[in-house]
Write a protein that holds these residues in place. Structure first.
Motif, PDB file in Angstrom:
ATOM      1  N   SER A 335       0.816  -1.220   0.000  1.00  0.00           N
ATOM      2  CA  SER A 335       0.000   0.000   0.000  1.00  0.00           C
ATOM      3  C   SER A 335       0.849   1.271   0.000  1.00  0.00           C
ATOM      4  CB  SER A 335      -0.922   0.022   1.224  1.00  0.00           C
ATOM      5  OG  SER A 335      -0.158   0.004   2.417  1.00  0.00           O
ATOM      6  N   ALA A 336       2.159   1.119  -0.214  1.00  0.00           N
ATOM      7  CA  ALA A 336       3.041   2.277  -0.197  1.00  0.00           C
ATOM      8  C   ALA A 336       2.740   3.208  -1.372  1.00  0.00           C
ATOM      9  CB  ALA A 336       4.502   1.831  -0.248  1.00  0.00           C
ATOM     10  N   GLN A 337       3.047   4.494  -1.190  1.00  0.00           N
ATOM     11  CA  GLN A 337       2.851   5.508  -2.224  1.00  0.00           C
ATOM     12  C   GLN A 337       4.157   6.276  -2.413  1.00  0.00           C
ATOM     13  OE1 GLN A 337      -0.415   8.061  -1.226  1.00  0.00           O
ATOM     14  NE2 GLN A 337      -1.861   6.384  -0.918  1.00  0.00           N
ATOM     15  N   PHE A 338       4.395   6.657  -3.678  1.00  0.00           N
ATOM     16  CA  PHE A 338       5.610   7.411  -3.985  1.00  0.00           C
ATOM     17  C   PHE A 338       5.293   8.480  -5.022  1.00  0.00           C
ATOM     18  CE2 PHE A 338       9.056   7.960  -7.119  1.00  0.00           C
ATOM     19  CZ  PHE A 338      10.028   8.513  -6.324  1.00  0.00           C
ATOM     20  N   SER A 339       5.790   9.694  -4.803  1.00  0.00           N
ATOM     21  CA  SER A 339       5.698  10.748  -5.820  1.00  0.00           C
ATOM     22  C   SER A 339       6.853  11.708  -5.599  1.00  0.00           C
ATOM     23  CB  SER A 339       4.356  11.493  -5.733  1.00  0.00           C
ATOM     24  OG  SER A 339       4.300  12.281  -4.563  1.00  0.00           O
ATOM     25  N   LEU A 340       7.111  12.533  -6.630  1.00  0.00           N
ATOM     26  CA  LEU A 340       8.197  13.500  -6.486  1.00  0.00           C
ATOM     27  C   LEU A 340       7.814  14.814  -7.144  1.00  0.00           C
ATOM     28  CD1 LEU A 340      10.122  13.910  -9.300  1.00  0.00           C
ATOM     29  CD2 LEU A 340      10.535  11.514  -8.835  1.00  0.00           C
ATOM     30  N   MET A 341       8.412  15.884  -6.650  1.00  0.00           N
ATOM     31  CA  MET A 341       8.245  17.224  -7.200  1.00  0.00           C
ATOM     32  C   MET A 341       9.639  17.806  -7.425  1.00  0.00           C
ATOM     33  SD  MET A 341       6.321  19.824  -8.106  1.00  0.00           S
ATOM     34  CE  MET A 341       4.698  19.869  -7.346  1.00  0.00           C
ATOM     35  N   VAL A 342       9.819  18.470  -8.566  1.00  0.00           N
ATOM     36  CA  VAL A 342      11.121  19.017  -8.925  1.00  0.00           C
ATOM     37  C   VAL A 342      11.098  20.528  -8.783  1.00  0.00           C
ATOM     38  CG1 VAL A 342      12.883  19.149 -10.709  1.00  0.00           C
ATOM     39  CG2 VAL A 342      11.426  17.121 -10.556  1.00  0.00           C
ATOM     40  N   GLN A 369       9.525  14.132 -15.978  1.00  0.00           N
ATOM     41  CA  GLN A 369       8.613  13.288 -16.745  1.00  0.00           C
ATOM     42  C   GLN A 369       7.705  12.436 -15.867  1.00  0.00           C
ATOM     43  OE1 GLN A 369      11.067  11.053 -19.411  1.00  0.00           O
ATOM     44  NE2 GLN A 369      11.638  12.849 -20.635  1.00  0.00           N
ATOM     45  N   ILE A 370       8.117  12.124 -14.641  1.00  0.00           N
ATOM     46  CA  ILE A 370       7.268  11.326 -13.751  1.00  0.00           C
ATOM     47  C   ILE A 370       6.889  12.109 -12.495  1.00  0.00           C
ATOM     48  CG2 ILE A 370       8.246   9.154 -14.585  1.00  0.00           C
ATOM     49  CD1 ILE A 370       9.795   9.002 -11.906  1.00  0.00           C
ATOM     50  N   SER A 371       7.007  13.439 -12.569  1.00  0.00           N
ATOM     51  CA  SER A 371       6.822  14.257 -11.367  1.00  0.00           C
ATOM     52  C   SER A 371       5.428  14.852 -11.278  1.00  0.00           C
ATOM     53  CB  SER A 371       7.837  15.412 -11.354  1.00  0.00           C
ATOM     54  OG  SER A 371       7.470  16.378 -12.333  1.00  0.00           O
ATOM     55  N   ARG A 372       5.119  15.440 -10.113  1.00  0.00           N
ATOM     56  CA  ARG A 372       3.867  16.151  -9.921  1.00  0.00           C
ATOM     57  C   ARG A 372       3.863  17.488 -10.659  1.00  0.00           C
ATOM     58  NH1 ARG A 372       5.117  14.872  -4.612  1.00  0.00           N
ATOM     59  NH2 ARG A 372       5.282  17.073  -4.010  1.00  0.00           N
ATOM     60  N   LEU A 384       0.350  12.586 -16.953  1.00  0.00           N
ATOM     61  CA  LEU A 384       1.115  11.412 -16.569  1.00  0.00           C
ATOM     62  C   LEU A 384       0.780  11.028 -15.139  1.00  0.00           C
ATOM     63  CD1 LEU A 384       4.600  12.419 -17.999  1.00  0.00           C
ATOM     64  CD2 LEU A 384       2.857  11.030 -19.072  1.00  0.00           C
ATOM     65  N   HIS A 385       0.950   9.746 -14.845  1.00  0.00           N
ATOM     66  CA  HIS A 385       0.700   9.290 -13.475  1.00  0.00           C
ATOM     67  C   HIS A 385       1.817   9.799 -12.586  1.00  0.00           C
ATOM     68  CE1 HIS A 385      -2.688   6.815 -14.560  1.00  0.00           C
ATOM     69  NE2 HIS A 385      -1.981   6.253 -15.533  1.00  0.00           N
ATOM     70  N   ALA A 386       1.501  10.687 -11.658  1.00  0.00           N
ATOM     71  CA  ALA A 386       2.511  11.274 -10.785  1.00  0.00           C
ATOM     72  C   ALA A 386       2.506  10.633  -9.402  1.00  0.00           C
ATOM     73  CB  ALA A 386       2.275  12.771 -10.650  1.00  0.00           C
ATOM     74  N   LEU A 387       1.535   9.750  -9.125  1.00  0.00           N
ATOM     75  CA  LEU A 387       1.482   9.050  -7.851  1.00  0.00           C
ATOM     76  C   LEU A 387       1.567   7.569  -8.134  1.00  0.00           C
ATOM     77  CD1 LEU A 387       1.057   9.134  -4.784  1.00  0.00           C
ATOM     78  CD2 LEU A 387      -1.400   8.987  -5.197  1.00  0.00           C
ATOM     79  N   PHE A 388       2.610   6.930  -7.613  1.00  0.00           N
ATOM     80  CA  PHE A 388       2.848   5.514  -7.880  1.00  0.00           C
ATOM     81  C   PHE A 388       2.466   4.713  -6.639  1.00  0.00           C
ATOM     82  CE2 PHE A 388       5.608   8.093 -10.476  1.00  0.00           C
ATOM     83  CZ  PHE A 388       5.432   7.540 -11.732  1.00  0.00           C
ATOM     84  N   LEU A 389       1.653   3.684  -6.830  1.00  0.00           N
ATOM     85  CA  LEU A 389       1.082   2.912  -5.727  1.00  0.00           C
ATOM     86  C   LEU A 389       1.600   1.484  -5.773  1.00  0.00           C
ATOM     87  CD1 LEU A 389      -2.638   4.124  -6.084  1.00  0.00           C
ATOM     88  CD2 LEU A 389      -0.834   5.105  -4.671  1.00  0.00           C
ATOM     89  N   GLY A 390       2.140   1.001  -4.645  1.00  0.00           N
ATOM     90  CA  GLY A 390       2.550  -0.392  -4.535  1.00  0.00           C
ATOM     91  C   GLY A 390       3.960  -0.645  -5.017  1.00  0.00           C
ATOM     92  N   GLN A 391       4.463  -1.841  -4.675  1.00  0.00           N
ATOM     93  CA  GLN A 391       5.862  -2.185  -4.933  1.00  0.00           C
ATOM     94  C   GLN A 391       6.233  -2.101  -6.411  1.00  0.00           C
ATOM     95  OE1 GLN A 391       5.225  -6.031  -3.249  1.00  0.00           O
ATOM     96  NE2 GLN A 391       6.551  -5.609  -1.493  1.00  0.00           N
ATOM     97  N   ALA A 392       5.440  -2.742  -7.270  1.00  0.00           N
ATOM     98  CA  ALA A 392       5.808  -2.845  -8.677  1.00  0.00           C
ATOM     99  C   ALA A 392       5.857  -1.472  -9.342  1.00  0.00           C
ATOM    100  CB  ALA A 392       4.819  -3.761  -9.412  1.00  0.00           C
ATOM    101  N   ALA A 393       4.821  -0.633  -9.092  1.00  0.00           N
ATOM    102  CA  ALA A 393       4.768   0.681  -9.726  1.00  0.00           C
ATOM    103  C   ALA A 393       5.910   1.567  -9.239  1.00  0.00           C
ATOM    104  CB  ALA A 393       3.422   1.341  -9.456  1.00  0.00           C
ATOM    105  N   ILE A 394       6.198   1.515  -7.943  1.00  0.00           N
ATOM    106  CA  ILE A 394       7.275   2.343  -7.393  1.00  0.00           C
ATOM    107  C   ILE A 394       8.623   1.899  -7.963  1.00  0.00           C
ATOM    108  CG2 ILE A 394       8.520   2.948  -5.290  1.00  0.00           C
ATOM    109  CD1 ILE A 394       5.828   2.779  -3.817  1.00  0.00           C
TER     110      ILE A 394
END
Length: 471
Positions: A335-342, A369-372, A384-394
């Motif tokens: 259930s982990a979430q990952f995102s980044l802002m530049v 390219q993968i940021s918020r 683009l998907h800026a919020l990645f959910l779960g192990q595989a997506a992250i």
């Protein structure tokens, strides 16, 4: 006018209504205002006056009752009051025909000025500080004038002149969705609204930054010197600038060359452009740099156990991030979430500004390219998907990023805060770790600073983290 048959209470026939407090606006603006507040056309069939009182005839008692409910509402600065009348007063002065109220071509009854006043009264906020001039070509009042905002420069000029007379305190104007490819029609906006702080030109057709010159000191004797927010998203000029590999830095620079006071661009904060005296100060050619407003203190770690946990985790995490990034997937919960802002506009350090061998610009396009950052400027279809959910997506997201080397053993280049919190209603304890540091990209050797926030919970038996020996 002779009264309609029967008493005013008969709901099946026309009803006369008196209106007080309307004199701050025009008749056409009032009818448009009432239509909007009631939610459907009021259907005023005739209009007469006696002194400051307007008398209208509406189709039935149901509409009269809707108007009575509006008593006390403010219009053009005054409170309106409504009363049902059994008959119209004798000696009343007739108003314009109903067709003119609808905005028909009877320009003798309702002047162009009256119609533009009606337009502005429906588009200014109650405080008279914000003006919505979006999509003017679709406005029924503009259409009634037979004007084309895309081809008639005089229309914009007339609207701005009248708006400045009616609402001299305006500080925000929205000109979105007007198909504007040039800004000459609004070149005098700074003269009319010297306190303008917010300007939206969203979703127009501006294709060159030089179109902004007529609003700035580069091309105007009365520039927008107080402008703090500018919205250009949805214009070809902004879309082209954001495709440049510098992460939007040149976009910000083009805007701030013209409007150095802008600190919010496309709804994203940007640091105000440094004035010459500030630049000289940073380079050592002026006064000493300002001291921070608060004293610098050491990192906060709640207790020794939390400190040891954070140190162990960061060493393991960044070790894998640099050497075997794919293995990090085991460290993330399902259930982990990952995102980044530049931060594309961080000012260069004094060293970078004065040392000719220092890096002046880092290519951040891979991160963006993968940021918020992009969620503010892309349409929902292109977002683009800026919020990645779960192990595989992250795992897929972080593997895309450049190879790195984190100097975790150098205490001068890292700091962190760590504390524990209760989660799940107190059923579980988690640790929050906030780390600030830097890394070197491989092979470009660019040095990049970063901040990360980690939420750590114990690895449950049977999870990939537990199986990998990661607590």
């Amino acid at each position: 006018m002779a009264p309609f048959g029967g008493a005013a209470g008969h709901s099946g026939g026309p009803v006369h209504v008196s209106i007080k407090g309307w004199r701050g606006g025009t008749e056409s603006a009032l009818i448009k205002f009432l239509d909007r507040k009631v939610g459907r056309p009021v259907g005023a069939a005739s209009c007469t006056y006696q002194g400051d009182i307007m008398y209208i005839t509406v189709p039935g008692m149901d509409m009269a009752q809707e108007l009575l409910k509006l008593t006390g509402i403010r219009f053009a600065g005054d409170k309106l009051s409504f009363q049902v009348k059994s008959q119209l007063p004798s000696g009343g002065q007739p108003g314009p025909a109903r067709g003119a109220l609808d905005g028909s071509s009877n320009s003798d009854s309702v002047s162009v000025r009256d119609r533009l006043m009606a337009l502005l009264q429906t588009r200014a906020d109650a405080q008279g500080i914000s003006l919505d001039l979006t999509a003017l070509a679709q406005d029924s009042i503009i259409q009634s004038l037979g004007a084309d905002p895309l081809r008639d420069d005089k229309l914009f000029k007339a609207i701005l002149v009248l708006a400045a007379q009616l609402y001299p305190g305006i500080t925000a104007i929205n000109l979105a969705n007007n198909g504007m490819s040039a800004l000459r029609p609004i070149a005098d906006i700074g003269a009319h609204f010297p306190k303008l702080k917010c300007l939206s030109l969203m979703n127009n057709t501006l294709s060159d930054f030089r179109e902004l010159d007529c609003l700035s000191a580069a091309g105007s004797t009365v520039p927008l010197s107080a402008l703090g927010e500018l919205v250009l998203v949805g214009n070809p000029v902004s879309e082209a600038a954001l495709r440049v590999a510098d992460g939007g830095a040149s976009y910000v620079d083009e805007v701030q060359k013209r409007f150095p006071t802008v600190s919010l661009l496309d709804m994203t904060p940007v640091p105000p452009r440094a004035q010459p005296s500030e630049t000289a100060s940073r380079a050592g050619g002026g006064a000493a740099p300002k001291q921070p407003p608060f004293p610098t203190v050491q990192s906060f770690v709640e207790n020794q156990d939390i400190g040891d946990l954070a140190n162990s985790f960061l060493a393991t995490f960044f070790g894998l991030y640099d050497s075997n990034r794919g293995a990090l997937a085991d460290m993330y919960d399902q259930s982990a979430q990952f995102s980044l802002m530049v931060d594309t506009t961080h000012p260069a350090s004094a060293f970078a500004q004065t040392n000719p061998h220092s890096q002046k610009r880092v290519d951040l396009s891979t991160y963006i390219q993968i940021s918020r950052n992009l969620t503010r400027v892309r349409s929902p279809q292109k977002r683009l998907h800026a919020l990645f959910l779960g192990q595989a997506a992250i795992s897929r997201a972080i593997i895309q990023l450049p190879a790195t080397q984190h100097p975790v053993q150098d205490a001068q280049r890292f700091s962190f805060d760590a504390w524990q919190v209760d989660v799940g209603g107190g059923a579980q304890t988690a640790a929050v770790v906030v780390v600030h540091g830097e890394f070197t990209e491989v092979p470009s050797q660019s040095v990049v600073s970063f901040d990360r926030v980690f939420a750590l919970v114990p690895a449950l038996p049977g999870t990939p983290a537990a199986a990998a020996g990661i607590p």
